[in-house]
Motif scaffolding. Structure first.
Motif, PDB file in Angstrom:
ATOM      1  N   ARG A 147      33.897  54.287  41.181  1.00  0.00           N
ATOM      2  CA  ARG A 147      33.179  55.225  40.313  1.00  0.00           C
ATOM      3  C   ARG A 147      31.712  55.322  40.729  1.00  0.00           C
ATOM      4  NH1 ARG A 147      34.861  54.836  33.987  1.00  0.00           N
ATOM      5  NH2 ARG A 147      37.109  55.059  34.230  1.00  0.00           N
ATOM      6  N   GLY A 177      37.662  49.523  41.030  1.00  0.00           N
ATOM      7  CA  GLY A 177      37.527  50.773  40.270  1.00  0.00           C
ATOM      8  C   GLY A 177      36.082  51.057  39.904  1.00  0.00           C
ATOM      9  N   VAL A 178      35.358  49.998  39.553  1.00  0.00           N
ATOM     10  CA  VAL A 178      33.946  50.172  39.187  1.00  0.00           C
ATOM     11  C   VAL A 178      33.163  50.730  40.370  1.00  0.00           C
ATOM     12  CG1 VAL A 178      31.822  48.959  38.584  1.00  0.00           C
ATOM     13  CG2 VAL A 178      33.962  48.366  37.427  1.00  0.00           C
ATOM     14  N   PHE A 179      33.341  50.109  41.529  1.00  0.00           N
ATOM     15  CA  PHE A 179      32.561  50.553  42.691  1.00  0.00           C
ATOM     16  C   PHE A 179      33.021  51.931  43.163  1.00  0.00           C
ATOM     17  CE2 PHE A 179      31.569  45.973  43.025  1.00  0.00           C
ATOM     18  CZ  PHE A 179      30.196  46.099  42.961  1.00  0.00           C
ATOM     19  N   ALA A 238      41.201  44.701  41.076  1.00  0.00           N
ATOM     20  CA  ALA A 238      41.424  46.148  40.982  1.00  0.00           C
ATOM     21  C   ALA A 238      40.384  46.773  40.050  1.00  0.00           C
ATOM     22  CB  ALA A 238      42.829  46.423  40.459  1.00  0.00           C
ATOM     23  N   PHE A 239      40.068  46.046  39.019  1.00  0.00           N
ATOM     24  CA  PHE A 239      39.058  46.538  38.071  1.00  0.00           C
ATOM     25  C   PHE A 239      37.713  46.708  38.780  1.00  0.00           C
ATOM     26  CE2 PHE A 239      35.641  45.843  35.057  1.00  0.00           C
ATOM     27  CZ  PHE A 239      36.007  46.605  33.961  1.00  0.00           C
ATOM     28  N   ILE A 240      37.326  45.666  39.545  1.00  0.00           N
ATOM     29  CA  ILE A 240      36.038  45.716  40.241  1.00  0.00           C
ATOM     30  C   ILE A 240      36.029  46.847  41.259  1.00  0.00           C
ATOM     31  CG2 ILE A 240      34.517  44.443  41.808  1.00  0.00           C
ATOM     32  CD1 ILE A 240      35.470  41.881  40.384  1.00  0.00           C
TER      33      ILE A 240
END
Lengths: 590, 219
Positions: free
Chosen positions: A77, A73-75, A69-71
């Motif tokens: 953004r 979120g990065v992409f 989920a973090f990754i």
């Protein structure tokens, strides 16, 4: 109470232990040393406990849960950042990013608060040595304005605001800070105000150091303040605190900030010892305001008791700058200064030498210890004009004969030391070149006409004096001393040999007429008795001079004629004098 | 190689690099190269490798998990846009690590300043969910658990109370295992400055933790 410090050799190992970076070998070595060193044993214990506490406070490792989920979120953004053209935008502030203006504003506010705090510090303490109020030399910061800008929650800001118009004064920035007083008073004030450095901004490193570190660490706090755009006074104080503790990078920093810190940076560099002094010497060569401040600081140091900057002066230093510094040094020997002048020919060294009480001794010793070479002789002759010594006379006369331009002035300085007789003798012997003879006489008469007159009368050389005086006068029409000199020579020379000289003097006076200088009544008073001189030629010449200098013709030319006739049958001189008087008076001679 | 460095490489070991000491760096360099050409899978690997450290540092500096994750994500976004700048680095893997932490530190600072957060607030947030209740699952007695939680709280408060200029290098060095040079590179100051900041930080902590150290002494 401060804990005892561990041995210097083991401090880094103990620090590594606290940081969690110590190797097993390093720890074992410290342990072996600690067996024989109580301080290090105690420090080792503390370091281990500190490490233990830090390990206990370690943040738990992140789990893999939520990683995808973090990754994502990065992409997400990254994609939302893409422009319509599909190109990635340059790095720019997002919602976390700072607003630079706000940041800068905040920084300046905190610095203003720091200044405000120091005001409060002053208000809570007796006035320390290092913070004395001085009328104008210290930089000042308007704390009323600073307090207006200070964050409301900053300790001291409100207090400062209650004192409009107060200024932050941190003493004479050319003087070193009294560190112990400065520190003690500031710490006392911190306690009094309840100021907590831990809650202050990170732009308060100096206060943090003062609060919890020993004085040797003050340099770190001072560096921190110097690295900000804070108030000049605060940065100046930091520079002076840094001075004795500055390392090579600090000195480079002070040099970089020399333009803004000025005298405070110079003072700091001076306090830093020989290396700092060398930087000041190099700055002095830059000229301009920076150079002037550097020279000023070096000169002040010369005048002080702490060190002599000349000891650290680079060989390539501009002599004129070096000499300015040397002048301020009371300990610099006259002989050394004179030697420097002889070697370089730079006038400031000469000036510095001339200010020393032992200047004449140094000159005499120099003349005594070695025959001067040509170039040196010329410089020694110049030195003689400032601080004459009797032993210089032969050298000066030789220089005069050789046509040294400085010799006439030097000889004039030597008149009371035999120079007058020497000049008379040289003139009578015809050894001098006419132009240098004239220059020497001009200088001599200008310096001390009475002395030259006395010497001429004593030596029976009135004719020489008259001749030389007139030549000097002809070469320099504005000279006014020759007028008085000729009057006095005519009045005082006695004896048969002097008669012709007296008449010549009067005739010269009649020829040159009135000049500026001594007031005419004084001259006429000297001349009046000569009109009745038993020598009719002298009396007639006196009448001519009298008239030329503006005297009233209260006797007719017939009286002059009678005076002349008393001396015998009319002569060519008689005729010349009566014709001249008749022309001037408009009366016909009898 | 420190245990922390080994932790850094463990994801790569999972990716199949084995125990070759240089393999981790080579693998990261290879993924950097691919990522700089727009390969999202390679960049995802890099995120998996570096996220723990980045987020841990952010957590220490911003004081709460939500903001720390936000900072970490933003850090990788910035990194994605700036990967080109690493192409000429001598040791891209090492440079990337320092670079990421540098971005995280700056973003954390910016966030802290923008919000004007006080250190004790940060420390309190940091301890959320890690008080006595969080330790209750261990086999220790309730009083030991409570005491340990209190000790931890005081240590966190002391670290959080450090001025930022001291806290950042201290966290990077003493809690994240970075060398002086790396800390200097990350924070943008000289290594000598880092050393002096760390001396100050240790002394400040020692002063603040004095009672705890005394308690330990009394045991």
């Amino acid at each position: 109470m401060r804990a005892p410090r561990p041995c210097r050799a083991w401090r880094e190992s103990l620090r590594e232990l606290v940081d969690g970076h110590a190797s097993l070998e390093s720890v074992a070595a410290v342990e072996r040393h600690a067996e024989t060193c109580a301080n290090c044993a105690a420090e080792l214990q503390v370091a281990r406990r500190m490490r233990g506490l830090l390990d206990g406070a370690a943040v738990a490792e992140l789990t893999r849960a939520g990683e995808e989920a973090f990754i994502e979120g990065v992409f997400s953004r990254i994609d939302s950042d893409r422009s319509p053209t599909g190109e990635a935008p340059p790095l720019r502030p997002r919602r976390l990013a700072p607003r630079r203006a706000v940041q800068l504003g905040a920084a300046s506010l905190v610095l203003a608060a720091a200044a405000a705090l120091l005001l409060v510090v002053r208000s809570h303490t007796a006035r320390p040595h290092g913070l004395e109020e001085r009328p104008s030399v210290a930089p000042r910061v308007d704390l009323a304005a600073a307090a207006d800008n200070a964050p409301a929650e900053t300790v001291g800001a409100r207090s400062a605001a209650d004192r409009p118009g107060r200024e932050l004064v941190l003493g004479d920035e050319r003087a070193p800070l009294d560190l112990e007083r400065f520190t003690a008073d500031l710490l006392h004030a911190l306690d009094a105000t309840g100021f907590d450095p831990y809650r202050s901004s990170d732009l308060q490193p100096l206060l943090l150091e003062l609060d919890m570190l020993d004085p040797t660490d003050l340099a770190r706090g001072a560096r921190g303040v110097l690295g900000t755009d804070g108030p000049q006074a605060l940065r100046g104080a930091a520079a002076r605190l840094l001075g004795p503790r500055a390392d090579v990078r600090d000195r480079a920093l002070l040099r970089d900030q020399f333009s803004t810190l000025g005298h405070a940076a110079a003072r700091s560099l001076l306090d830093g010892g020989e290396r700092g002094v060398r930087i000041l010497w190099s700055l002095s060569a830059e000229g301009g305001e920076r150079g002037a401040i550097a020279v000023d600081a070096l000169a002040n140091a010369s005048a002080g008791e702490d060190l002599d900057p000349l000891d650290a002066m680079p060989a390539e230093t501009d002599p004129s700058i070096a000499a300015r510094v040397a002048i301020a040094s009371p300990d610099r020997m006259a002989r050394e200064l004179l030697d420097r002048f002889l070697a370089t020919g730079e006038s400031p060294w000469l000036d510095a030498w001339a200010t020393r009480e032992d200047a004449e001794d140094a000159l005499a010793q120099t003349l005594e210890r070695r025959p001067p070479r040509d170039v040196e002789r010329s410089r020694l002759v110049r030195a003689t004009t400032l601080r004459p010594v009797e032993t210089a006379l032969p050298m000066v006369m030789a220089a005069l004969v050789d046509g040294d331009r400085s010799a006439p002035a030097a000889l004039a300085a030597l008149l009371p030391l035999g120079g007058a007789d020497a000049l008379l003798g040289a003139t009578a012997s015809g050894r001098l070149r006419s132009d240098f003879e004239d220059a020497a006489w001009r200088a001599a008469i200008g310096a001390n006409a009475d002395l030259m007159l006395e010497a001429a009368l004593r030596e029976g050389a009135a004719a020489v004096l008259v001749s030389a005086t007139m030549r000097a006068f002809a070469a320099e029409a504005s000279e006014d001393n020759p007028t008085l000199l000729l009057v006095r020579l005519a009045a005082r020379a006695s004896g048969d040999r002097a008669l012709s000289s007296r008449i010549d003097a009067l005739l010269h006076l009649a020829a040159i007429g009135p000049q500026s200088g001594p007031p005419a009544p004084l001259l006429l008073d000297e001349l009046a008795p000569l009109r009745q001189d038993p020598s009719p030629r002298l009396a007639a010449a006196a009448w001519m001079a009298w008239q030329a200098l503006g005297g009233e013709l209260d006797q007719t030319p017939a009286a002059i004629d009678r005076a002349l006739r008393r001396g015998g049958p009319p002569t060519a001189l008689h005729a010349r004098l009566t014709r001249a008087v008749g022309r001037r008076s408009g009366a016909r001679p009898h | 190689m420190t245990s922390r460095a080994l932790k850094l490489l463990s994801p790569m070991e999972q990716a199949g690099t084995g125990g070759d000491p240089g393999a981790g760096a080579r693998a990261i360099a290879e993924r950097l190269e691919r990522a700089s050409r727009g390969d999202r899978a390679a960049f995802s690997d890099l995120i998996r490798i570096h996220r723990p450290r980045v987020q841990r540092v952010a957590l220490r500096l911003v004081g709460n998990h939500e903001d720390a994750e936000d900072v970490a994500q933003e850090t990788f976004v910035r990194a994605w846009h700036g990967l080109e700048t690493l192409r000429e680095a001598d040791r891209p893997a090492a440079a990337f690590s320092s670079w990421l932490l540098g971005i995280a530190v700056h973003l954390s600072r910016d966030l802290q300043r923008a919000r004007g957060r006080r250190p004790e607030d940060a420390a309190a947030s940091l301890l959320d969910g890690q008080g006595p209740d969080a330790l209750a699952g261990s086999m220790r007695t309730p009083s030991a658990i409570t005491e340990e939680a209190e000790t931890r709280r005081r240590v966190e408060l002391a670290i959080a109370a450090l001025p930022e200029r001291l806290r950042v290098p201290f966290v990077l060095r003493a809690l994240e295992g970075q060398s002086y040079d790396h800390v200097a590179r990350i924070t943008g100051v000289r290594a000598a400055t880092v050393r002096t900041q760390l001396v100050q930080a240790r002394r400040a902590l020692r002063r603040m933790l004095g009672p705890l150290l005394d308690e330990e002494d009394g045991r």
